[in-house]
Design an enzyme around this catalytic site. Sequence first.
Site, PDB file in Angstrom:
ATOM      1  N   LYS A 107       0.690  -1.106  -0.133  1.00 26.97           N
ATOM      2  CA  LYS A 107       0.023   0.093   0.422  1.00 26.97           C
ATOM      3  C   LYS A 107       0.850   1.145   0.135  1.00 26.97           C
ATOM      4  O   LYS A 107       0.472   2.456   0.934  1.00 26.97           O
ATOM      5  CB  LYS A 107      -0.574   0.349   1.038  1.00 26.97           C
TER       6      LYS A 107
HETATM    7  O1  LIG Z   1      -9.568  -3.753   1.308  1.00 30.84           O
HETATM    8  C1  LIG Z   1      -8.641  -4.191   2.310  1.00 30.84           C
HETATM    9  C2  LIG Z   1      -7.112  -4.287   1.725  1.00 30.84           C
HETATM   10  C3  LIG Z   1      -6.341  -4.784   2.203  1.00 30.84           C
HETATM   11  N1  LIG Z   1      -6.525  -6.563   3.183  1.00 30.84           N
HETATM   12  C4  LIG Z   1      -5.514  -6.822   3.259  1.00 30.84           C
HETATM   13  O2  LIG Z   1      -5.703  -7.811   2.864  1.00 30.84           O
HETATM   14  C5  LIG Z   1      -4.959  -8.978   3.790  1.00 30.84           C
HETATM   15  C6  LIG Z   1      -6.554  -9.418   4.780  1.00 30.84           C
HETATM   16  O3  LIG Z   1      -6.383 -10.937   5.053  1.00 30.84           O
HETATM   17  P1  LIG Z   1      -7.960 -11.424   6.517  1.00 30.84           P
HETATM   18  O4  LIG Z   1      -6.603 -12.643   7.266  1.00 30.84           O
HETATM   19  O5  LIG Z   1      -8.079 -12.555   4.668  1.00 30.84           O
HETATM   20  O6  LIG Z   1      -8.761 -11.096   7.120  1.00 30.84           O
HETATM   21  C7  LIG Z   1      -4.371  -7.968   5.513  1.00 30.84           C
HETATM   22  O7  LIG Z   1      -2.684  -8.715   4.548  1.00 30.84           O
HETATM   23  C8  LIG Z   1      -4.737  -6.648   4.805  1.00 30.84           C
HETATM   24  O8  LIG Z   1      -3.770  -5.832   5.382  1.00 30.84           O
HETATM   25  C9  LIG Z   1      -7.293  -5.763   3.115  1.00 30.84           C
HETATM   26  O9  LIG Z   1      -7.945  -6.854   4.375  1.00 30.84           O
HETATM   27  N2  LIG Z   1      -8.271  -5.172   2.784  1.00 30.84           N
END
Ligand SMILES: O=c1ccn([C@@H]2O[C@H](COP(=O)(O)O)[C@@H](O)[C@H]2O)c(=O)[nH]1
Length: 274
Positions: free
Chosen positions: A96
């Site tokens: 990001k």
């Molecule tokens: O809008 C967003 C952007 C990035 N993320 C990232 O994705 C994963 C989600 O992890 P889970 O364990 O599947 O919940 C994490 O790395 C976030 O930083 C997001 O969740 N939402």
Amino acid sequence: MTPFGTRLAHAIEERGRFCVGIDPHAALLHEWGLDDDVASLERFALTVVEAVAPVVGIVKPQSAFYERFGSRGIAVLERVVEESRAAGALVLMDAKRGDIGSTSQAYADAYLDPTSPLGCDAVTASPYLGFGSLDPMLEACRRHGGGLFVLALTSNKEGPEVQHARTGDTSVAGTVLAHLRAANAGAEPVGSFGAVVGATIGDTEEDLDVNGPLLVPGFGAQGGTVDDMARIFGRASRWALPSSSRDVLRAGPDVGALRDAARRGNDAVRGLGA
Ligand SMILES: O=c1ccn([C@@H]2O[C@H](COP(=O)(O)O)[C@@H](O)[C@H]2O)c(=O)[nH]1
């Protein structure tokens, strides 16, 4: 260099659209019977790579979980990138990044130049310094066949405060999506400039078809489902990449169980965009 969009289309065709996040949370290290140290970080991350990188089209390491261990954590992240790509998966670095243009150039050099130690297939970017500030990253993608995924409608509940804000008829998210649509104009089979749109956003009036890929986090642990995706994304789900980290990683440390969890995720989203 083959454009990222073309490489992604092949990866989806050959391996499916499911993206596995490689996020070594302290709590997951603990659940796996590991300590919260660099040796455990390496064991965790490389076990996930061994299990999933040979079977899914794309993996998404979350940079923050490696950064918290300093330079030795970054060294682990470099191995995650290298070994995932060697196993045939595309690597989308979830970092990001975004800053004034001259600093965006340094981020482009770090993540999108194939000669960089952290050079990946694609990286996530933040557009909140103005979409134009990301130009050096878009240019690096064009030069090196990389991909960029720009935050549009994120999966967290705080996102709408900024992303739904309007100027006249247009929301902040709508502006980001319009820039992406313009950057991808004419690209076939799909452009290299994607949007990040959470599986948890609920119904939206925004046009999510940017002729580019959509990274869809929030799938699984944050509550997003396949039904939500079908409803929210409609035809745009053709190029959607549902992404899940914790839901898959909890299946470890057994390599076979992790691989089965990734395959189940892939099977669950196979019908999207048909
Ligand atoms: O809008 C967003 C952007 C990035 N993320 C990232 O994705 C994963 C989600 O992890 P889970 O364990 O599947 O919940 C994490 O790395 C976030 O930083 C997001 O969740 N939402």
